[in-house]
Design an enzyme around this catalytic site. Structure first.
Site, PDB file in Angstrom:
ATOM      1  N   LYS A  98      -8.039  66.515  34.461  1.00 42.68           N
ATOM      2  CA  LYS A  98      -9.099  65.761  35.159  1.00 42.68           C
ATOM      3  C   LYS A  98      -9.790  66.667  36.176  1.00 42.68           C
ATOM      4  CE  LYS A  98      -9.725  63.449  38.839  1.00 42.68           C
ATOM      5  NZ  LYS A  98     -11.121  63.633  39.292  1.00 42.68           N
ATOM      6  N   CYS A 149      -9.330  77.587  49.488  1.00 45.36           N
ATOM      7  CA  CYS A 149      -8.046  77.177  50.063  1.00 45.36           C
ATOM      8  C   CYS A 149      -7.433  78.299  50.889  1.00 45.36           C
ATOM      9  CB  CYS A 149      -7.095  76.755  48.959  1.00 45.36           C
ATOM     10  SG  CYS A 149      -6.993  77.978  47.645  1.00 45.36           S
ATOM     11  N   GLU A 193      -0.630  72.854  44.553  1.00 44.33           N
ATOM     12  CA  GLU A 193      -1.353  73.931  45.250  1.00 44.33           C
ATOM     13  C   GLU A 193      -2.288  73.255  46.230  1.00 44.33           C
ATOM     14  OE1 GLU A 193      -0.974  77.157  44.870  1.00 44.33           O
ATOM     15  OE2 GLU A 193      -0.018  77.429  42.930  1.00 44.33           O
TER      16      GLU A 193
HETATM   17  P1  TAP Z   1      -8.755  66.336  46.779  1.00 45.29           P
HETATM   18  O1  TAP Z   1      -9.607  65.330  47.429  1.00 45.29           O
HETATM   19  O2  TAP Z   1      -7.296  66.305  47.021  1.00 45.29           O
HETATM   20  O3  TAP Z   1      -9.065  66.232  45.218  1.00 45.29           O
HETATM   21  C1  TAP Z   1      -8.474  67.079  44.269  1.00 45.29           C
HETATM   22  C2  TAP Z   1      -8.457  66.378  42.933  1.00 45.29           C
HETATM   23  O4  TAP Z   1      -7.572  65.253  42.999  1.00 45.29           O
HETATM   24  C3  TAP Z   1      -9.805  65.819  42.510  1.00 45.29           C
HETATM   25  O5  TAP Z   1      -9.929  65.911  41.119  1.00 45.29           O
HETATM   26  C4  TAP Z   1      -9.695  64.368  42.954  1.00 45.29           C
HETATM   27  O6  TAP Z   1     -10.581  63.504  42.284  1.00 45.29           O
HETATM   28  C5  TAP Z   1      -8.262  64.066  42.615  1.00 45.29           C
HETATM   29  N1  TAP Z   1      -7.663  62.954  43.333  1.00 45.29           N
HETATM   30  C6  TAP Z   1      -8.108  62.323  44.452  1.00 45.29           C
HETATM   31  N2  TAP Z   1      -7.247  61.340  44.811  1.00 45.29           N
HETATM   32  C7  TAP Z   1      -6.237  61.358  43.909  1.00 45.29           C
HETATM   33  C8  TAP Z   1      -5.031  60.590  43.760  1.00 45.29           C
HETATM   34  N3  TAP Z   1      -4.691  59.637  44.616  1.00 45.29           N
HETATM   35  N4  TAP Z   1      -4.212  60.890  42.718  1.00 45.29           N
HETATM   36  C9  TAP Z   1      -4.515  61.875  41.860  1.00 45.29           C
HETATM   37  N5  TAP Z   1      -5.643  62.630  41.940  1.00 45.29           N
HETATM   38  C10 TAP Z   1      -6.490  62.376  42.968  1.00 45.29           C
HETATM   39  O7  TAP Z   1      -9.210  67.812  47.145  1.00 45.29           O
HETATM   40  P2  TAP Z   1     -10.665  68.394  47.089  1.00 45.29           P
HETATM   41  O8  TAP Z   1     -11.387  67.886  48.278  1.00 45.29           O
HETATM   42  O9  TAP Z   1     -11.254  68.194  45.737  1.00 45.29           O
HETATM   43  O10 TAP Z   1     -10.382  69.956  47.215  1.00 45.29           O
HETATM   44  C11 TAP Z   1     -10.257  70.575  48.416  1.00 45.29           C
HETATM   45  C12 TAP Z   1      -8.798  70.833  48.734  1.00 45.29           C
HETATM   46  O11 TAP Z   1      -8.172  71.562  47.682  1.00 45.29           O
HETATM   47  C13 TAP Z   1      -8.631  71.688  49.953  1.00 45.29           C
HETATM   48  O12 TAP Z   1      -7.626  71.153  50.774  1.00 45.29           O
HETATM   49  C14 TAP Z   1      -8.208  73.031  49.393  1.00 45.29           C
HETATM   50  O13 TAP Z   1      -7.485  73.817  50.281  1.00 45.29           O
HETATM   51  C15 TAP Z   1      -7.422  72.649  48.200  1.00 45.29           C
HETATM   52  N6  TAP Z   1      -7.348  73.750  47.240  1.00 45.29           N
HETATM   53  C16 TAP Z   1      -6.166  74.394  47.107  1.00 45.29           C
HETATM   54  C17 TAP Z   1      -6.070  75.467  46.234  1.00 45.29           C
HETATM   55  C18 TAP Z   1      -4.763  76.165  46.113  1.00 45.29           C
HETATM   56  S1  TAP Z   1      -4.597  77.173  44.871  1.00 45.29           S
HETATM   57  N7  TAP Z   1      -3.793  75.979  46.944  1.00 45.29           N
HETATM   58  C19 TAP Z   1      -7.166  75.864  45.492  1.00 45.29           C
HETATM   59  C20 TAP Z   1      -8.349  75.181  45.633  1.00 45.29           C
HETATM   60  C21 TAP Z   1      -8.427  74.103  46.525  1.00 45.29           C
HETATM   61  P3  TAP Z   1     -12.044  63.267  42.921  1.00 45.29           P
HETATM   62  O14 TAP Z   1     -12.753  64.563  42.852  1.00 45.29           O
HETATM   63  O15 TAP Z   1     -12.656  62.277  42.038  1.00 45.29           O
HETATM   64  O16 TAP Z   1     -11.814  62.782  44.316  1.00 45.29           O
END
Ligand code: TAP
Length: 482
Positions: free
Chosen positions: A188, A296, A262
């Site tokens: 997803k 991240c 991650e």
């Molecule tokens: P999230 O809001 O956590 O979303 C990540 C993914 O999870 C999206 O596909 C989101 O869908 C989905 N999601 C949301 N709520 C969920 C739930 N309750 N159960 C399962 N899946 C759910 O993060 P983001 O804002 O997209 O990304 C930013 C974050 O990712 C930052 O904190 C960043 O540090 C972290 N990140 C970490 C890494 C590594 S390698 N550690 C790499 C990249 C990013 P929707 O998009 O539809 O909300």
């Protein structure tokens, strides 16, 4: 220079990297069992640099998640599960080569859907995507050698949920090792950046990948949740925020699902007085402004040794003034659009908090485009350890600067965070670099460089930055029953 850039005067000049030849459908369905399946409803994905709608994509509900998991199970118990590693490797090599052939198209779509500068999607994201498939293609028939004395077996159906900051690269980080190890996948993508994952599904069809081996279901958080909670998923691989990661850990507790998380980060980038200052300034800029700071492992906390702090900050501000903010499709652009209006709002809230709490804000000059989501390169001095901009992940082009006198003080301050994903050390002294890298509680520490990635190198966090590693042999182990 910012002042001479057409975008900064407000209007949209024709993009030098033309998107005319990139064919986007008006509507995209879900990719399940090798076919395009209509979802009962749809949502729009927009270009964050123009706010224009790019396409409508399917919103997968529980029913579609169920279909996708069933298709993945059928493929796992059918052709894919029976295939030799060498045969799986051939598919992965084919996918890697097709990505290289269509690199330009993928780069343009990534930039249009996510807002990142074309120079980065073209030179960093897409080449790393191909590299990731090539690397794992090579492992597919060598798993016995990677884990001597074990009998590595795939886990089964893997549910993968990814964020919006490196959409195709995160898909590659997830899909390539899973397939190399013989698993099947339901992925997803993030709500704001679904397009390159859907294009990847087209490429899987072109590569002749058997139906059901990879299923791509677009949707919102609820779709991700339904996938994570599905009883027939054997492993959950998640990249995203720490808050959602914690929910996922709760959701898999008490089940026999394996999981890797991650999550977020708040990296310390530490500059000593014996460092090569000009190189360090470039590293600081790359560390925090690459991909608008939507990284991240962004070097969002800068620690500068007190004796050189005024000099470093002066040079940094001068360098920041040269950063071109604007049209992500322009090859001269350094800082593209903020991925979504919600993310822009989050950045503004934390920047306001920084000012209210007493830190001193400085931003580059120059106007921002009128349409779309933008934020100027920003730094804060006079920061205290307790400030929200020091403690919380901003995930935007915002740097919090602090000073230190001794290596001990730098280590204590750098480790004073709930996160532990990455860090950087700038020094001319090898012994000091090794002392620091050993003492920093972070999964990755770069020395005299920053934001360098390679598929051979495991990546992952300590503390609230996650559990498990992706990349390298460690990353393979996470997709195997050993
Ligand atoms: P999230 O809001 O956590 O979303 C990540 C993914 O999870 C999206 O596909 C989101 O869908 C989905 N999601 C949301 N709520 C969920 C739930 N309750 N159960 C399962 N899946 C759910 O993060 P983001 O804002 O997209 O990304 C930013 C974050 O990712 C930052 O904190 C960043 O540090 C972290 N990140 C970490 C890494 C590594 S390698 N550690 C790499 C990249 C990013 P929707 O998009 O539809 O909300």
């Amino acid at each position: 220079m910012p002042g001479s850039h057409p975008f900064l005067s407000g209007g949209f000049a024709p993009a030098p990297e033309s998107s005319d030849h990139v064919l986007l459908e008006k509507q995209y369905d879900l990719f399940i069992d090798g076919k395009w399946v209509k979802a009962s409803s749809r949502f729009e994905t927009t270009n964050p640099a123009t706010s224009e709608v790019l396409a409508e994509v399917g919103l997968a509900g529980k029913k579609e998640v169920n279909l996708a998991v069933k298709a993945a199970r059928k493929a796992f118990e059918g052709p894919w599960g029976k295939m030799t590693g060498a045969e799986r490797g051939k598919y992965l090599f084919r996918i890697a080569r097709l990505i290289q052939e269509r690199a330009r198209e993928f780069a343009i779509i990534e930039t249009m859907d996510g807002g990142k500068p074309i120079r980065e999607s073209r030179d960093v994201d897409i080449p790393l995507v191909a590299a990731h498939f090539f690397y794992h293609a090579g492992w597919a028939d060598k798993l016995d050698y990677a884990f001597p004395g074990k009998k590595p077996k795939p886990l089964g159906v893997v549910g993968q949920v990814i964020p919006w900051n490196f959409p195709l690269l995160m898909a590659a980080w997830k899909i390539a090792p899973a397939l190399a190890c013989g698993n099947t996948v339901v992925l997803k993508p993030a709500e704001t950046t679904p397009l390159t994952a859907l294009k990847l599904a087209e490429l899987f069809q072109d590569a002749g990948l058997p139906p059901g081996v990879v299923n791509i279901i677009t949707g919102a958080g609820e779709t991700g949740q339904a996938l994570v909670e599905h009883p027939d998923v054997n492993k959950v691989a998640f990249t995203g925020s720490t808050a959602v990661g914690k929910n996922i850990r709760r959701a898999v507790a008490g089940t026999d699902k394996k999981f890797t998380l991650e999550l977020g980060g708040k990296a310390a980038n530490i500059v000593f007085e014996d460092a090569a200052i000009n190189e360090a300034v470039e590293g600081i800029v790359n560390g925090i402004f690459f991909n608008q700071g939507h990284v991240c492992c962004a070097g969002s906390r800068l620690f500068v040794q007190e004796s050189i702090a005024p000099q470093v900050i002066r040079k940094l501000q001068k360098r920041m003034e040269t950063l071109v903010v604007g049209d992500p499709l322009d090859k001269n652009t350094d800082i593209g659009a903020i991925n979504s209006a919600e993310q822009l709002e989050r950045i503004k809230v934390l920047v306001d908090a920084g000012q209210k709490e007493g830190a001193c804000m400085w931003q580059t000059e120059g106007k921002l485009p009128r349409k779309g989501n933008w934020f100027k390169p920003t730094l804060f001095t006079e920061c205290a350890q307790s400030h929200r901009i020091v403690q919380e992940e901003v995930f935007g082009p915002v740097l919090a600067i602090q000073t230190f006198r001794t290596p001990k003080e730098a280590i204590e301050k750098a480790n004073n965070t709930p996160y532990g994903l990455s860090g950087g050390v700038w020094s001319d002294k090898g012994a000091k670099v090794f002392k620091m890298t050993g003492a920093l509680r972070a999964g990755v520490v770069w020395a005299n460089t920053f934001n360098k990635f390679d598929p051979t190198s495991p990546f992952g966090g300590y503390k609230e930055s996650g559990i498990g590693r992706e990349g390298g042999v460690h990353g393979l182990a996470a997709y195997l029953d050993l």
